[in-house]
Design an enzyme around this catalytic site. Structure first.
Site, mmCIF file in Angstrom:
data_model
loop_
_atom_site.group_PDB
_atom_site.id
_atom_site.type_symbol
_atom_site.label_atom_id
_atom_site.label_comp_id
_atom_site.label_asym_id
_atom_site.label_seq_id
_atom_site.Cartn_x
_atom_site.Cartn_y
_atom_site.Cartn_z
ATOM 1 N N GLY A 31 0.820 -1.216 0.000
ATOM 2 C CA GLY A 31 0.000 0.000 0.000
ATOM 3 C C GLY A 31 0.846 1.255 0.000
ATOM 4 O O GLY A 31 0.478 2.263 0.609
ATOM 5 N N GLY A 83 1.390 3.430 -2.287
ATOM 6 C CA GLY A 83 1.073 4.423 -3.320
ATOM 7 C C GLY A 83 0.325 5.649 -2.849
ATOM 8 O O GLY A 83 0.330 6.675 -3.533
ATOM 9 N N TYR A 94 -12.383 -4.782 11.064
ATOM 10 C CA TYR A 94 -11.122 -4.027 10.996
ATOM 11 C C TYR A 94 -10.424 -4.039 12.355
ATOM 12 O O TYR A 94 -9.223 -4.333 12.443
ATOM 13 C CB TYR A 94 -11.422 -2.593 10.552
ATOM 14 C CG TYR A 94 -10.229 -1.663 10.542
ATOM 15 C CD1 TYR A 94 -9.317 -1.668 9.489
ATOM 16 C CD2 TYR A 94 -10.020 -0.749 11.581
ATOM 17 C CE1 TYR A 94 -8.233 -0.796 9.476
ATOM 18 C CE2 TYR A 94 -8.938 0.120 11.574
ATOM 19 C CZ TYR A 94 -8.049 0.102 10.514
ATOM 20 O OH TYR A 94 -6.976 0.964 10.499
ATOM 21 N N ALA A 128 -8.890 -7.407 13.081
ATOM 22 C CA ALA A 128 -7.663 -7.642 12.298
ATOM 23 C C ALA A 128 -6.499 -6.838 12.867
ATOM 24 O O ALA A 128 -5.369 -7.332 12.962
ATOM 25 C CB ALA A 128 -7.909 -7.260 10.833
HETATM 26 N N1 LIG Z 1 -4.789 7.063 8.664
HETATM 27 C C1 LIG Z 1 -5.047 6.772 9.937
HETATM 28 O O1 LIG Z 1 -5.557 7.609 10.661
HETATM 29 C C2 LIG Z 1 -4.688 5.429 10.520
HETATM 30 C C3 LIG Z 1 -5.009 5.200 11.852
HETATM 31 C C4 LIG Z 1 -4.678 3.980 12.429
HETATM 32 C C5 LIG Z 1 -4.035 3.012 11.678
HETATM 33 N N2 LIG Z 1 -3.732 3.257 10.373
HETATM 34 C C6 LIG Z 1 -3.066 2.183 9.653
HETATM 35 O O2 LIG Z 1 -1.972 2.704 8.904
HETATM 36 C C7 LIG Z 1 -1.861 2.028 7.644
HETATM 37 C C8 LIG Z 1 -1.979 3.015 6.498
HETATM 38 O O3 LIG Z 1 -3.170 3.747 6.660
HETATM 39 P P1 LIG Z 1 -3.702 4.778 5.570
HETATM 40 O O4 LIG Z 1 -4.649 5.684 6.321
HETATM 41 O O5 LIG Z 1 -2.613 5.351 4.777
HETATM 42 O O6 LIG Z 1 -4.583 3.802 4.675
HETATM 43 P P2 LIG Z 1 -5.228 4.110 3.236
HETATM 44 O O7 LIG Z 1 -6.510 3.393 3.191
HETATM 45 O O8 LIG Z 1 -5.274 5.567 2.970
HETATM 46 O O9 LIG Z 1 -4.125 3.534 2.301
HETATM 47 C C9 LIG Z 1 -3.743 2.207 2.279
HETATM 48 C C10 LIG Z 1 -3.050 1.941 0.955
HETATM 49 O O10 LIG Z 1 -3.244 0.574 0.704
HETATM 50 C C11 LIG Z 1 -3.789 0.424 -0.596
HETATM 51 N N3 LIG Z 1 -4.667 -0.741 -0.614
HETATM 52 C C12 LIG Z 1 -5.891 -0.859 -0.064
HETATM 53 N N4 LIG Z 1 -6.394 -2.073 -0.328
HETATM 54 C C13 LIG Z 1 -5.468 -2.724 -1.074
HETATM 55 C C14 LIG Z 1 -5.421 -4.005 -1.680
HETATM 56 N N5 LIG Z 1 -6.424 -4.865 -1.574
HETATM 57 N N6 LIG Z 1 -4.309 -4.337 -2.374
HETATM 58 C C15 LIG Z 1 -3.274 -3.465 -2.501
HETATM 59 N N7 LIG Z 1 -3.281 -2.244 -1.957
HETATM 60 C C16 LIG Z 1 -4.358 -1.876 -1.259
HETATM 61 C C17 LIG Z 1 -4.569 1.706 -0.889
HETATM 62 O O11 LIG Z 1 -4.735 1.924 -2.278
HETATM 63 C C18 LIG Z 1 -3.649 2.738 -0.220
HETATM 64 O O12 LIG Z 1 -2.631 3.201 -1.092
HETATM 65 C C19 LIG Z 1 -2.988 0.982 7.648
HETATM 66 O O13 LIG Z 1 -2.483 -0.243 8.108
HETATM 67 C C20 LIG Z 1 -3.981 1.537 8.637
HETATM 68 O O14 LIG Z 1 -4.780 0.528 9.217
HETATM 69 C C21 LIG Z 1 -4.056 4.437 9.780
#
Ligand SMILES: NC(=O)c1ccc[n+]([C@@H]2O[C@H](COP(=O)([O-])OP(=O)(O)OC[C@H]3O[C@@H](n4cnc5c(N)ncnc54)[C@H](O)[C@@H]3O)[C@@H](O)[C@H]2O)c1
Length: 255
Positions: free
Chosen positions: A19, A21, A162, A165
């Site tokens: 992820g 990108g 979620y 997981a």
């Molecule tokens: N943003 C937050 O506030 C937050 C809070 C707690 C935890 N997190 C964790 O941090 C990490 C990143 O979070 P984020 O907010 O950048 O997430 P996001 O949803 O914005 O991005 C995740 C990335 O994974 C890619 N992705 C999603 N499904 C996919 C698939 N099936 N195959 C390949 N790529 C896929 C998306 O295109 C994206 O580029 C995650 O593990 C999330 O659970 C984020």
């Protein structure tokens, strides 16, 4: 202006990001590119990912390898890991970042939906770790960072698959840290707080939610993706040589 630390040992390291990108993943890709590392990433967001790779090449003179891949397809994901290893050399840093925090009511969840959430948010982390193990064994070292979340610690509702997981990430990290530690490979979890990615801002950042966040956090700040990348750099580098099987929370003191 954000001024990240420079870790000389990360230069020319082979790094794999899921992820990578957009969102926090894009910040990870950029942070490691800026360290002079060779970054490969998988994502389903092809347009954003190609634009990021182009921007990295223009701004930093180093093009990350983007491999389009849906991480639910374990064979394709492991093939992407192998391709990255062939091109950049054995992977020494694995960042299991990809996830999807789609909301769902208890009543709406079917067995297929539950399995699909695990196939995105939980299963890939194990199979990327399995795929990099022989590479890290050859190197005699490695660092794996699995991305959790504070959401389950806060007791948030509205997305039970979620939060399940994300809680499981801790068990995976600690179990793998024991098995991989004998090869000099470290495994840790980063728990981001609420990070202000474009997606979070567009989907969930209401005035009310922002107020709740700022009241809950000790620090009255909006956490940027670079703050998460800073922790990932530390955990990837030899600066954290004795850190494994741990959780590192970057949440401005909310949880
Ligand atoms: N943003 C937050 O506030 C937050 C809070 C707690 C935890 N997190 C964790 O941090 C990490 C990143 O979070 P984020 O907010 O950048 O997430 P996001 O949803 O914005 O991005 C995740 C990335 O994974 C890619 N992705 C999603 N499904 C996919 C698939 N099936 N195959 C390949 N790529 C896929 C998306 O295109 C994206 O580029 C995650 O593990 C999330 O659970 C984020």
């Amino acid at each position: 202006m954000h001024m990240p630390a420079i870790y000389p040992d990360l230069k020319e390291r082979s790094v794999f990001v899921t992820g990578g990108g957009s969102g926090i993943g894009a910040a990870l890709t950029e942070a490691f590119v800026k360290q002079g590392a060779n970054v490969a990433f998988v994502d389903i967001a092809e347009t954003e990912s190609r634009a990021l790779a182009d921007r990295m090449e223009i701004e930093h003179g180093r093009r990350p390898l983007f491999v389009p891949c849906d991480i639910r397809d374990v064979a394709a994901l492991q093939a992407a890991v192998a391709e990255a290893g062939r091109i950049f050399g054995d992977i020494s840093v694995l960042l299991n970042n990809a996830a999807n925090d789609q909301r769902h009511t208890v009543e709406s969840v079917t067995p297929d939906y539950w399995d699909d959430r695990m196939a995105i948010n939980q299963r890939p982390m194990f199979f990327t770790a399995q795929a990099v193990l022989p590479m890290m064994q050859r190197l005699g070292q490695g660092s794996i960072v699995n991305f959790g979340s504070i959401s389950w610690k806060l007791g948030n509702g509205g997305m039970p698959a979620y939060t399940t997981a994300k809680a499981a990430v801790h068990g995976l990290t600690r179990g793998l840290a024991r098995d991989f530690g004998i090869h000099g490979i470290r495994v840790n979890t980063i728990l981001p707080g609420w990070v202000m990615t474009e997606r979070q801002k567009a989907l969930w950042l209401t005035a009310e939610a922002e107020k709740e966040m700022l009241a809950g956090q000790c620090l009255k700040i909006h956490i940027q993706p670079t703050a998460i990348a800073d922790m990932a750099l530390f955990l990837a580098s030899d600066a954290s040589v004795a850190c494994t099987a741990q959780e590192f929370t970057v949440d401005a003191g909310w949880s």
